[in-house]
Scaffold this motif. Structure first.
Motif, PDB file in Angstrom:
ATOM      1  N   ARG A  23       0.831  -1.204   0.000  1.00  0.00           N
ATOM      2  CA  ARG A  23       0.000   0.000   0.000  1.00  0.00           C
ATOM      3  C   ARG A  23       0.868   1.258   0.000  1.00  0.00           C
ATOM      4  NH1 ARG A  23      -4.032   1.138   5.012  1.00  0.00           N
ATOM      5  NH2 ARG A  23      -2.016   1.253   6.067  1.00  0.00           N
ATOM      6  N   ALA A  24       1.944   1.236   0.796  1.00  0.00           N
ATOM      7  CA  ALA A  24       2.859   2.388   0.829  1.00  0.00           C
ATOM      8  C   ALA A  24       3.545   2.577  -0.524  1.00  0.00           C
ATOM      9  CB  ALA A  24       3.893   2.194   1.932  1.00  0.00           C
ATOM     10  N   ARG A  26       2.400   1.698  -3.448  1.00  0.00           N
ATOM     11  CA  ARG A  26       1.393   2.230  -4.364  1.00  0.00           C
ATOM     12  C   ARG A  26       1.194   3.729  -4.149  1.00  0.00           C
ATOM     13  NH1 ARG A  26      -0.001  -0.311  -8.988  1.00  0.00           N
ATOM     14  NH2 ARG A  26       0.017  -2.565  -8.666  1.00  0.00           N
ATOM     15  N   SER A  27       1.285   4.150  -2.910  1.00  0.00           N
ATOM     16  CA  SER A  27       1.138   5.568  -2.595  1.00  0.00           C
ATOM     17  C   SER A  27       2.221   6.403  -3.275  1.00  0.00           C
ATOM     18  CB  SER A  27       1.180   5.764  -1.075  1.00  0.00           C
ATOM     19  OG  SER A  27       1.102   7.121  -0.742  1.00  0.00           O
ATOM     20  N   ASP A 102       1.999   3.831   6.335  1.00  0.00           N
ATOM     21  CA  ASP A 102       1.476   5.169   6.074  1.00  0.00           C
ATOM     22  C   ASP A 102       1.337   5.417   4.577  1.00  0.00           C
ATOM     23  OD1 ASP A 102       1.243   5.772   8.742  1.00  0.00           O
ATOM     24  OD2 ASP A 102       3.187   6.752   8.892  1.00  0.00           O
ATOM     25  N   THR A 103       0.637   6.489   4.213  1.00  0.00           N
ATOM     26  CA  THR A 103       0.408   6.808   2.803  1.00  0.00           C
ATOM     27  C   THR A 103       0.426   8.314   2.590  1.00  0.00           C
ATOM     28  OG1 THR A 103      -2.003   6.788   3.122  1.00  0.00           O
ATOM     29  CG2 THR A 103      -0.976   4.736   2.348  1.00  0.00           C
ATOM     30  N   TRP A 104       0.469   8.700   1.314  1.00  0.00           N
ATOM     31  CA  TRP A 104       0.413  10.106   0.907  1.00  0.00           C
ATOM     32  C   TRP A 104      -0.731  10.330  -0.067  1.00  0.00           C
ATOM     33  CZ3 TRP A 104       6.193   9.741  -0.706  1.00  0.00           C
ATOM     34  CH2 TRP A 104       7.019   9.950   0.412  1.00  0.00           C
ATOM     35  N   GLU A 476      -8.117   8.205  -1.971  1.00  0.00           N
ATOM     36  CA  GLU A 476      -8.023   7.024  -2.814  1.00  0.00           C
ATOM     37  C   GLU A 476      -9.407   6.497  -3.228  1.00  0.00           C
ATOM     38  OE1 GLU A 476      -6.522   7.413   0.053  1.00  0.00           O
ATOM     39  OE2 GLU A 476      -4.352   7.257  -0.278  1.00  0.00           O
TER      40      GLU A 476
END
Length: 509
Positions: A23-24, A26-27, A102-104, A476
């Motif tokens: 997921r990170a 992909r972010s 975490d993500t952005w 998202e």
């Protein structure tokens, strides 16, 4: 990735959390700025499991190029040194620390680079930039035998994370009055290395100890936009074994008191970390800053304790007054929407205006511009009445059958790089259970239309009372070719049902 020479290096440190790290990654891939390079540091974790997760998510080709590189360490070197190794291995102008959970938002890197380049001519000591953050509450559950991350909503952050200062205040940061998570910042890589990186001995709060020293030499400018997402798992307060699926925030298995004090500016003597060439006046200046930080921290602790005491007493008094009003008036107190008017992008009462409105409803026929009633079939007796003076809208449904929902179209309300918050207040004389979800309608390549409810939560409206529901849908959720609605699904097979709505507000995240 384009042929643009990467300006930004992203260090992602991970250990045995393949479900998070993809997921990170992909972010980062979703960033609108293409000049990045990822350094994934596998800190002694299971390499085959990590590589399998990356391959299953279609990310393996990027690790065969210069876009992403993985450092698989045979044994753990610790959280701090894992970041330091990644920063040293990169050759980019800037470095970010994106933790694997975490993500952005897609515009994170582009917006921060723009802020840096605009600010540097005015502040030559600029060492980095940062964005504001959203704290996302989530849980890891097992669905059909598969572990799945479920978003539960947004956690409230302290004022220290919501300040609007242009620069991060060094003294305020040292006293917890101005705060950042690593996911928020992008720093000059050479400046990070010159400051020594994260201290090796820390297994928690390493970023705070580092930033306290970093701010003694460099400024950090803050962009007044929420472009970073700090994800938190529930049940962490019951974790005593430092579970890898839970994060460290509020986790009792870490010695918070020790590392919190170690992260402070030292006060007991003139600091040695100013360098061998530092003058006495420079070292004395550092000591003065430490003294000021200590005094302010003491004042902060005193005022914080007083505030909690007053806040608790006020809450108790308010609850007693509301209970008294309810007994005298025969009705339960109804909460007010927390979203301020200036932050709203759509609201029920703004749309309605001062005049009362009442009319019959049709199935899937819009009313008040964005609302509609979704049902399996039409039936006589579907009616609505709304009055701002009475602070309520009533939707009457003779029978809900197998499906009935009030839906609010979100088309046109979403802005690039933002998610949406939907706030709802309902009441009922006898109470009921209901569900809120994001209703997504999209068309595939063959033109076939599909509809699904996503991130659904079940709520309870108490008998004779009311409930305020806040649902946060991250950016998202809207980054696809689909039409989205906020859906309030009503009880099945309910006769003569009345949905009593006191407010419905939409704002940007």
């Amino acid at each position: 990735m384009s042929s643009l020479s990467p300006r930004v290096g992203v260090v992602i440190r991970t250990k045995d959390r393949p479900g998070f790290v993809t997921r990170a990654l992909r972010s980062v891939m979703d960033q609108t700025y293409p000049g990045w390079r990822v350094m994934l540091v596998n800190d002694g974790g299971d390499q085959p499991a990590l590589e399998a997760a990356i391959a299953a998510d279609g990310l393996a080709p990027l690790f065969a190029s210069d876009a992403m590189q993985a450092l698989h360490l045979p044994a753990s070197i610790g959280r701090s040194d894992a970041f330091n190794l990644g920063a040293q291995t990169l050759d980019t102008e800037f470095v970010c620390c994106l933790d694997d959970d975490d993500t952005w938002a897609p515009g994170f890197l582009e917006a921060l680079l723009d802020l840096h380049d605009r600010t540097l001519p005015l502040a030559p000591d600029l060492g980095g930039v940062a964005a504001l953050v959203t704290a996302v509450r989530e849980d890891l559950v097992t669905l059909d035998g598969t572990e799945t991350l479920i978003t539960l909503g947004e956690d409230e952050l302290s004022h220290a994370f919501r300040r609007t200062d242009f620069f991060l205040n060094p003294i305020a940061y040292a006293t917890y009055r101005h705060d950042l998570y690593p996911v928020q910042w992008m720093l000059n890589r050479q400046a990070v290395l010159a400051a020594g990186g994260f201290p090796s001995a820390f297994n928690v709060m390493e970023d705070r100890a580092f930033m306290t020293l970093f701010l003694q030499r460099w400024r950090v400018a803050i962009l007044d936009q929420k472009l970073a997402f700090h994800h938190r798992r529930t049940r962490r307060k019951g974790d005593t074994q430092q579970s890898i699926v839970l994060n460290t925030l509020d986790n009792p298995s870490y010695d918070w008191r020790l590392f919190s004090d170690l992260a402070k500016i030292p006060l007991n003597s003139l600091p040695d970390d100013e360098g061998d060439g530092a003058s006495t006046s420079e070292r004395a200046g550092a000591l003065l800053r430490a003294t000021a930080a200590t005094i302010i921290k003491e004042l902060n602790d005193e005022t914080s304790g007083l505030w909690h005491k007053i806040n608790g007493e006020t809450a108790t008094l308010k609850a007693r007054l509301e209970a008294l009003d309810a007994r005298v008036g025969g009705v339960a107190a109804v909460p007010e929407a927390a979203t301020p008017p200036e932050a709203q992008v759509w609201s029920l009462w703004t749309e309605l205006g001062a005049q009362d409105a009442g009319f019959g409803l049709g199935v899937d026929t819009p009313f008040l511009s964005r609302l509609s009633l979704s049902m399996a079939d039409a039936q006589p007796g579907l009616m609505m009445h709304a009055s701002q003076a009475q602070n309520r809208m009533v939707v009457q449904i003779p029978c809900t059958h197998d499906w009935a929902a009030l839906e609010l179209s979100l088309d046109g309300l979403v802005k690039r790089g933002h998610g949406l918050r939907c706030e709802l207040i309902v009441s009922h004389p006898t109470g009921y259970l209901f569900e809120t979800a994001l209703s997504v309608t999209q068309r595939d390549r063959r033109g076939r239309v599909s509809q699904a409810l996503e991130v659904g939560h079940v709520h309870s409206c108490p008998p004779g009372g009311s409930v305020r529901v806040v649902r946060d849908f991250p950016v998202e959720a809207f980054e696809r070719d689909a039409r989205c609605k906020f859906s309030v699904a009503l009880p099945r097979q309910a006769s003569d049902f009345r949905l009593i709505l006191h407010d419905l507000v939409v704002s940007l995240l």
